[in-house]
Motif scaffolding. Sequence first.
Motif, PDB file in Angstrom:
ATOM      1  N   LYS A   7      20.965  41.146  -1.852  1.00  0.00           N
ATOM      2  CA  LYS A   7      21.062  41.888  -3.384  1.00  0.00           C
ATOM      3  C   LYS A   7      20.028  40.981  -4.046  1.00  0.00           C
ATOM      4  N   VAL A   8      19.802  39.876  -4.046  1.00  0.00           N
ATOM      5  CA  VAL A   8      18.906  39.063  -5.044  1.00  0.00           C
ATOM      6  C   VAL A   8      17.687  39.468  -4.671  1.00  0.00           C
ATOM      7  N   ALA A   9      17.306  39.391  -3.232  1.00  0.00           N
ATOM      8  CA  ALA A   9      16.002  39.772  -2.878  1.00  0.00           C
ATOM      9  C   ALA A   9      15.424  41.130  -3.454  1.00  0.00           C
ATOM     10  N   ASN A  10      16.393  42.238  -3.423  1.00  0.00           N
ATOM     11  CA  ASN A  10      16.127  43.556  -3.870  1.00  0.00           C
ATOM     12  C   ASN A  10      15.849  43.540  -5.337  1.00  0.00           C
ATOM     13  N   ARG A  11      16.592  42.862  -6.262  1.00  0.00           N
ATOM     14  CA  ARG A  11      16.441  42.769  -7.400  1.00  0.00           C
ATOM     15  C   ARG A  11      15.289  42.092  -7.883  1.00  0.00           C
ATOM     16  N   GLU A  12      14.757  41.079  -7.176  1.00  0.00           N
ATOM     17  CA  GLU A  12      13.432  40.446  -7.436  1.00  0.00           C
ATOM     18  C   GLU A  12      12.475  41.511  -7.127  1.00  0.00           C
ATOM     19  N   ALA A  13      12.499  42.159  -6.028  1.00  0.00           N
ATOM     20  CA  ALA A  13      11.450  43.089  -5.742  1.00  0.00           C
ATOM     21  C   ALA A  13      11.439  43.916  -6.903  1.00  0.00           C
ATOM     22  N   ILE A  14      12.316  44.634  -7.260  1.00  0.00           N
ATOM     23  CA  ILE A  14      12.282  45.831  -8.242  1.00  0.00           C
ATOM     24  C   ILE A  14      11.608  45.055  -9.510  1.00  0.00           C
ATOM     25  N   ILE A  15      11.858  43.856  -9.862  1.00  0.00           N
ATOM     26  CA  ILE A  15      11.200  43.073 -11.083  1.00  0.00           C
ATOM     27  C   ILE A  15       9.572  42.871 -10.878  1.00  0.00           C
ATOM     28  N   GLY A  16       9.461  42.523  -9.475  1.00  0.00           N
ATOM     29  CA  GLY A  16       7.980  42.447  -9.089  1.00  0.00           C
ATOM     30  C   GLY A  16       7.222  43.667  -9.473  1.00  0.00           C
ATOM     31  N   ILE A  17       7.868  44.882  -8.961  1.00  0.00           N
ATOM     32  CA  ILE A  17       7.183  46.157  -8.925  1.00  0.00           C
ATOM     33  C   ILE A  17       7.236  46.665 -10.326  1.00  0.00           C
ATOM     34  N   VAL A  18       8.322  46.104 -11.399  1.00  0.00           N
ATOM     35  CA  VAL A  18       8.023  46.556 -12.643  1.00  0.00           C
ATOM     36  C   VAL A  18       6.917  45.930 -13.259  1.00  0.00           C
ATOM     37  N   LEU A  19       6.816  44.495 -13.123  1.00  0.00           N
ATOM     38  CA  LEU A  19       5.593  43.800 -13.730  1.00  0.00           C
ATOM     39  C   LEU A  19       4.211  44.413 -13.114  1.00  0.00           C
ATOM     40  N   VAL A  20       4.111  44.832 -11.707  1.00  0.00           N
ATOM     41  CA  VAL A  20       2.831  45.485 -11.254  1.00  0.00           C
ATOM     42  C   VAL A  20       2.851  46.766 -12.086  1.00  0.00           C
ATOM     43  N   VAL A  21       3.530  47.342 -12.730  1.00  0.00           N
ATOM     44  CA  VAL A  21       3.322  48.662 -13.312  1.00  0.00           C
ATOM     45  C   VAL A  21       2.891  48.286 -14.873  1.00  0.00           C
ATOM     46  N   VAL A  22       3.572  47.485 -15.343  1.00  0.00           N
ATOM     47  CA  VAL A  22       3.136  46.823 -16.696  1.00  0.00           C
ATOM     48  C   VAL A  22       1.701  46.454 -16.788  1.00  0.00           C
ATOM     49  N   ASN A  23       1.430  45.519 -15.679  1.00  0.00           N
ATOM     50  CA  ASN A  23       0.113  45.200 -15.472  1.00  0.00           C
ATOM     51  C   ASN A  23      -0.908  46.282 -15.620  1.00  0.00           C
ATOM     52  N   PHE A  24      -0.620  47.171 -14.681  1.00  0.00           N
ATOM     53  CA  PHE A  24      -1.446  48.233 -14.541  1.00  0.00           C
ATOM     54  C   PHE A  24      -1.686  49.077 -15.653  1.00  0.00           C
ATOM     55  N   ALA A  25      -0.256  49.353 -16.313  1.00  0.00           N
ATOM     56  CA  ALA A  25      -0.485  50.316 -17.795  1.00  0.00           C
ATOM     57  C   ALA A  25      -1.346  49.428 -18.788  1.00  0.00           C
ATOM     58  N   ILE A  26      -1.212  48.095 -18.914  1.00  0.00           N
ATOM     59  CA  ILE A  26      -2.230  47.241 -19.938  1.00  0.00           C
ATOM     60  C   ILE A  26      -3.594  47.188 -19.688  1.00  0.00           C
ATOM     61  N   TRP A  27      -3.997  47.185 -18.141  1.00  0.00           N
ATOM     62  CA  TRP A  27      -5.189  47.208 -17.940  1.00  0.00           C
ATOM     63  C   TRP A  27      -5.715  48.701 -18.123  1.00  0.00           C
ATOM     64  N   TYR A  28      -5.000  49.678 -17.601  1.00  0.00           N
ATOM     65  CA  TYR A  28      -5.601  51.032 -17.671  1.00  0.00           C
ATOM     66  C   TYR A  28      -5.597  51.376 -19.185  1.00  0.00           C
ATOM     67  N   GLY A  29      -4.782  51.244 -20.048  1.00  0.00           N
ATOM     68  CA  GLY A  29      -4.726  51.695 -21.371  1.00  0.00           C
ATOM     69  C   GLY A  29      -5.865  50.889 -22.060  1.00  0.00           C
ATOM     70  N   PHE A  30      -5.923  49.651 -21.940  1.00  0.00           N
ATOM     71  CA  PHE A  30      -7.085  49.161 -22.721  1.00  0.00           C
ATOM     72  C   PHE A  30      -8.420  49.444 -22.055  1.00  0.00           C
ATOM     73  N   ALA A  31      -8.611  49.458 -20.744  1.00  0.00           N
ATOM     74  CA  ALA A  31      -9.969  49.845 -20.094  1.00  0.00           C
ATOM     75  C   ALA A  31     -10.503  51.007 -20.461  1.00  0.00           C
ATOM     76  N   TYR A  32      -9.529  52.028 -20.284  1.00  0.00           N
ATOM     77  CA  TYR A  32     -10.042  53.338 -20.685  1.00  0.00           C
ATOM     78  C   TYR A  32      -9.575  54.156 -21.945  1.00  0.00           C
TER      79      TYR A  32
END
Length: 87
Positions: A7-32
């Motif tokens: 349960k802890v590992a799944n929650r932390e994996a979801i948090i990690g995926i959210v962080l990746v999506v946030v990182n991509f959104a920031i990068w894509y938004g500013f770059a393009y």
Amino acid sequence: MQDPRFKVANREAIIGIVLVVVNFAIWYGFAYGLGSKDPSEYTYIASFPAWFFYSCIAGTIFMIVLIWITIKLFFKNIPFDDGREEQ
């Protein structure tokens, strides 16, 4: 009964995926967003085009701070062993 570590590992994996999506959104938004103009219209910060500075330099610093805060607030230190001695 399911191991509570999953349960802890799944929650932390979801948090990690959210962080990746946030990182991509920031990068894509500013770059393009800022980088889609004609190069003669670019503004510069510290000798870098603004789109590059915000997407690659400031975005990376922001993500490092965000990940550090996320780890301190939401991640748990759990043991890898299941508590049973190996035979």
